[in-house]
Design a protein around this motif. Structure first.
Motif, PDB file in Angstrom:
ATOM      1  N   VAL A   2      -8.910   6.708 -10.283  1.00 26.73           N
ATOM      2  CA  VAL A   2      -8.189   6.261  -8.923  1.00 26.73           C
ATOM      3  C   VAL A   2      -8.643   4.896  -8.995  1.00 26.73           C
ATOM      4  CG1 VAL A   2      -8.222   6.305  -6.385  1.00 26.73           C
ATOM      5  CG2 VAL A   2      -8.383   8.524  -7.672  1.00 26.73           C
ATOM      6  N   VAL A   3      -7.427   4.155  -8.573  1.00 30.15           N
ATOM      7  CA  VAL A   3      -7.591   2.707  -8.214  1.00 30.15           C
ATOM      8  C   VAL A   3      -7.286   2.753  -6.575  1.00 30.15           C
ATOM      9  CG1 VAL A   3      -6.736   0.284  -8.618  1.00 30.15           C
ATOM     10  CG2 VAL A   3      -6.795   2.154 -10.410  1.00 30.15           C
ATOM     11  N   VAL A   4      -8.178   2.384  -5.644  1.00 28.82           N
ATOM     12  CA  VAL A   4      -7.912   1.847  -4.457  1.00 28.82           C
ATOM     13  C   VAL A   4      -7.452   0.466  -4.240  1.00 28.82           C
ATOM     14  CG1 VAL A   4      -8.780   1.913  -1.877  1.00 28.82           C
ATOM     15  CG2 VAL A   4      -9.272   4.001  -3.871  1.00 28.82           C
ATOM     16  N   TYR A   5      -6.432   0.202  -3.808  1.00 31.24           N
ATOM     17  CA  TYR A   5      -5.866  -1.276  -3.684  1.00 31.24           C
ATOM     18  C   TYR A   5      -6.295  -1.555  -2.118  1.00 31.24           C
ATOM     19  CZ  TYR A   5      -3.479  -1.106  -8.204  1.00 31.24           C
ATOM     20  OH  TYR A   5      -3.157  -0.979  -9.317  1.00 31.24           O
ATOM     21  N   LEU A  42     -13.497   6.267  -9.823  1.00 36.02           N
ATOM     22  CA  LEU A  42     -13.026   5.336  -8.730  1.00 36.02           C
ATOM     23  C   LEU A  42     -13.180   3.881  -8.662  1.00 36.02           C
ATOM     24  CD1 LEU A  42     -12.147   6.411  -5.054  1.00 36.02           C
ATOM     25  CD2 LEU A  42     -13.033   4.189  -5.352  1.00 36.02           C
ATOM     26  N   VAL A  43     -12.170   3.033  -8.857  1.00 33.18           N
ATOM     27  CA  VAL A  43     -12.249   1.582  -8.685  1.00 33.18           C
ATOM     28  C   VAL A  43     -11.685   1.058  -7.655  1.00 33.18           C
ATOM     29  CG1 VAL A  43     -13.010   1.597 -11.358  1.00 33.18           C
ATOM     30  CG2 VAL A  43     -10.673   0.949 -10.352  1.00 33.18           C
ATOM     31  N   LEU A  44     -12.129  -0.303  -7.374  1.00 31.03           N
ATOM     32  CA  LEU A  44     -11.409  -1.075  -6.268  1.00 31.03           C
ATOM     33  C   LEU A  44     -10.572  -2.260  -6.821  1.00 31.03           C
ATOM     34  CD1 LEU A  44     -14.178  -0.988  -3.719  1.00 31.03           C
ATOM     35  CD2 LEU A  44     -12.506   0.477  -3.949  1.00 31.03           C
ATOM     36  N   HIS A  45      -9.444  -2.475  -6.154  1.00 27.01           N
ATOM     37  CA  HIS A  45      -8.690  -3.769  -6.390  1.00 27.01           C
ATOM     38  C   HIS A  45      -8.581  -4.460  -5.314  1.00 27.01           C
ATOM     39  CE1 HIS A  45      -4.968  -6.321  -6.840  1.00 27.01           C
ATOM     40  NE2 HIS A  45      -5.610  -6.411  -7.955  1.00 27.01           N
ATOM     41  N   VAL A  46      -9.253  -5.683  -5.355  1.00 28.30           N
ATOM     42  CA  VAL A  46      -8.984  -6.677  -4.209  1.00 28.30           C
ATOM     43  C   VAL A  46      -8.213  -7.826  -4.565  1.00 28.30           C
ATOM     44  CG1 VAL A  46     -11.316  -6.064  -3.272  1.00 28.30           C
ATOM     45  CG2 VAL A  46     -11.233  -7.817  -4.929  1.00 28.30           C
ATOM     46  N   ASP A  47      -7.573  -8.681  -3.600  1.00 25.41           N
ATOM     47  CA  ASP A  47      -6.721  -9.524  -3.923  1.00 25.41           C
ATOM     48  C   ASP A  47      -7.081 -10.922  -3.039  1.00 25.41           C
ATOM     49  OD1 ASP A  47      -4.488 -10.809  -4.871  1.00 25.41           O
ATOM     50  OD2 ASP A  47      -2.975 -10.094  -3.510  1.00 25.41           O
ATOM     51  N   GLY A  48      -8.232 -11.183  -3.474  1.00 27.92           N
ATOM     52  CA  GLY A  48      -8.640 -12.468  -2.710  1.00 27.92           C
ATOM     53  C   GLY A  48      -9.080 -12.730  -1.371  1.00 27.92           C
ATOM     54  N   SER A  49      -8.993 -11.229  -0.608  1.00 26.54           N
ATOM     55  CA  SER A  49      -9.237 -11.215   0.873  1.00 26.54           C
ATOM     56  C   SER A  49     -10.961 -11.548   0.937  1.00 26.54           C
ATOM     57  CB  SER A  49      -8.864 -10.034   1.392  1.00 26.54           C
ATOM     58  OG  SER A  49      -9.677  -9.635   2.582  1.00 26.54           O
ATOM     59  N   ASP A  50     -11.360 -12.775   1.705  1.00 25.34           N
ATOM     60  CA  ASP A  50     -12.588 -12.972   1.394  1.00 25.34           C
ATOM     61  C   ASP A  50     -13.419 -12.294   2.198  1.00 25.34           C
ATOM     62  OD1 ASP A  50     -12.000 -15.456  -0.037  1.00 25.34           O
ATOM     63  OD2 ASP A  50     -12.029 -16.953   1.866  1.00 25.34           O
ATOM     64  N   VAL A  51     -12.695 -11.423   3.512  1.00 25.66           N
ATOM     65  CA  VAL A  51     -13.523 -10.859   4.386  1.00 25.66           C
ATOM     66  C   VAL A  51     -13.922  -9.458   3.796  1.00 25.66           C
ATOM     67  CG1 VAL A  51     -11.591  -9.775   5.739  1.00 25.66           C
ATOM     68  CG2 VAL A  51     -13.726 -10.142   6.881  1.00 25.66           C
ATOM     69  N   ASP A 110      -7.733  -8.081 -10.861  1.00 31.92           N
ATOM     70  CA  ASP A 110      -6.736  -7.844 -12.009  1.00 31.92           C
ATOM     71  C   ASP A 110      -6.279  -6.373 -12.024  1.00 31.92           C
ATOM     72  OD1 ASP A 110      -5.405  -9.416 -14.371  1.00 31.92           O
ATOM     73  OD2 ASP A 110      -5.945  -7.147 -15.126  1.00 31.92           O
ATOM     74  N   GLU A 111      -4.892  -6.287 -11.687  1.00 35.16           N
ATOM     75  CA  GLU A 111      -4.653  -4.884 -11.471  1.00 35.16           C
ATOM     76  C   GLU A 111      -4.657  -4.023 -12.716  1.00 35.16           C
ATOM     77  OE1 GLU A 111      -1.045  -5.752  -8.375  1.00 35.16           O
ATOM     78  OE2 GLU A 111      -1.028  -4.131 -10.008  1.00 35.16           O
ATOM     79  N   ASP A 112      -4.392  -4.753 -14.275  1.00 30.66           N
ATOM     80  CA  ASP A 112      -4.376  -3.903 -15.303  1.00 30.66           C
ATOM     81  C   ASP A 112      -6.117  -3.681 -15.765  1.00 30.66           C
ATOM     82  OD1 ASP A 112      -1.686  -4.223 -15.652  1.00 30.66           O
ATOM     83  OD2 ASP A 112      -1.652  -5.991 -16.705  1.00 30.66           O
ATOM     84  N   ARG A 154      -7.401   0.293 -16.356  1.00 33.94           N
ATOM     85  CA  ARG A 154      -8.117   0.629 -17.609  1.00 33.94           C
ATOM     86  C   ARG A 154      -9.629   1.087 -17.105  1.00 33.94           C
ATOM     87  NH1 ARG A 154      -5.388  -4.109 -19.937  1.00 33.94           N
ATOM     88  NH2 ARG A 154      -7.103  -5.448 -19.439  1.00 33.94           N
ATOM     89  N   ALA A 155     -10.193   0.550 -16.486  1.00 34.20           N
ATOM     90  CA  ALA A 155     -11.506   0.849 -15.746  1.00 34.20           C
ATOM     91  C   ALA A 155     -11.334   2.153 -15.220  1.00 34.20           C
ATOM     92  CB  ALA A 155     -12.100  -0.181 -14.978  1.00 34.20           C
ATOM     93  N   ALA A 156     -10.300   2.458 -14.690  1.00 39.62           N
ATOM     94  CA  ALA A 156     -10.294   3.801 -14.015  1.00 39.62           C
ATOM     95  C   ALA A 156      -9.985   4.937 -14.795  1.00 39.62           C
ATOM     96  CB  ALA A 156      -9.242   3.717 -12.766  1.00 39.62           C
TER      97      ALA A 156
END
Lengths: 152, 116
Positions: free
Chosen positions: B44-47, B76-85, B104-106, B110-112
């Protein structure tokens, strides 16, 4: 140079109910913006407020839930340094979020060992610059401070 | 706040979280997040790129989901997009050391897929 208070402290009273936490957040954002608190520091206070209220509602006991919660916001400005103070007053069980003995639990070594407690305290401490606490008249008074620099 | 998901062909489930995951908001999505993670085939990737506020209750929901999936051999891994908070919240709670975090989404997907 003497300390200067820009505006009188503003207040909001809410019910000790999770549904009122959103109202508290909206009040904080609006009041802090009106007092010139930069958005990044409003976000810090907002995170602290959410966690403190969650603690009151979940761990404050029946006394907390039977009473209202008072919120006060004030901003102090001195040359170059500004401080926003958010005071949360509740009638729940005595609890000092600022005390080291009530600190976050140690970080677990692995996901399997990870517990789910103490995260809120870790966040309050990370997002604030200073915490102070006193117990008075059967109420908890927690002051959360954030500071920032501002051109004179 | 909101939650939606999509399954991709290689066994990865993408779960997208949106909005304000304060205490109230996190309680509202916690059950759905748990059931989506538990029913995932493998990884699972949680965006979190759409999340504007992340409370400790939201962190608990993520940790619970990650633990449940790990108990079944998934990840389960997490994807963040530069949100500082959001990044600051993950770091403040030490969750970034327990659940892998990627920008990085890819790499995240891959990690998931990696076995635990």
């Amino acid at each position: 140079m003497p300390e200067r208070v820009e505006r009188p402290r503003v207040e909001l009273t809410i019910r000790a109910d999770a549904r009122d936490a959103r109202r508290a957040s909206e009040w904080l954002e609006s009041s802090a913006r009106d007092q010139g608190v930069p958005p990044a520091h409003i976000v810090r206070l907002d995170h602290c407020l959410d966690e403190v209220l969650a603690n009151v509602f979940m761990h404050g006991g029946t006394a907390a839930l039977a009473s209202s919660v008072l919120l006060q916001l004030g901003v102090r400005r001195r040359p170059g340094v500004c401080t926003a103070e958010l005071v949360v007053v509740d009638a729940g069980a005595e609890f000092d979020s600022s005390a080291s003995s009530n600190g976050p639990t140690p970080k677990p070594a692995s996901l399997a060992e990870a517990g789910l407690g103490g995260l809120g305290l870790a966040m309050i401490r990370s997002f604030s610059d200073d915490l102070s606490y006193r117990r008075s008249d059967g109420q908890n008074h927690l002051t959360i401070s954030v500071r920032w620099t501002e051109a004179a | 706040m909101g939650i939606r998901y999509e399954d991709v062909t290689d066994g990865v489930r993408r779960i997208h979280l949106f909005g304000r995951l304060d205490t109230v908001g996190s309680e509202e999505i916690a059950g759905k997040l748990a059931s989506l993670a538990e029913s995932a085939k493998r990884g699972v990737v949680v965006y979190l790129s759409g999340v504007t506020f992340l409370s400790s209750m939201g962190i608990r929901a993520l940790v619970s989901a990650a633990k449940a999936l790990q108990a079944r051999g998934g990840r389960l891994v997490l994807h963040v997009d530069g949100s500082d908070v959001v990044v600051r919240t993950l770091e403040a709670t030490g969750v970034d050391e327990l659940i892998p975090v990627f920008d990085d989404e890819d790499e995240a997907e891959r990690a998931a897929m990696t076995s635990v």
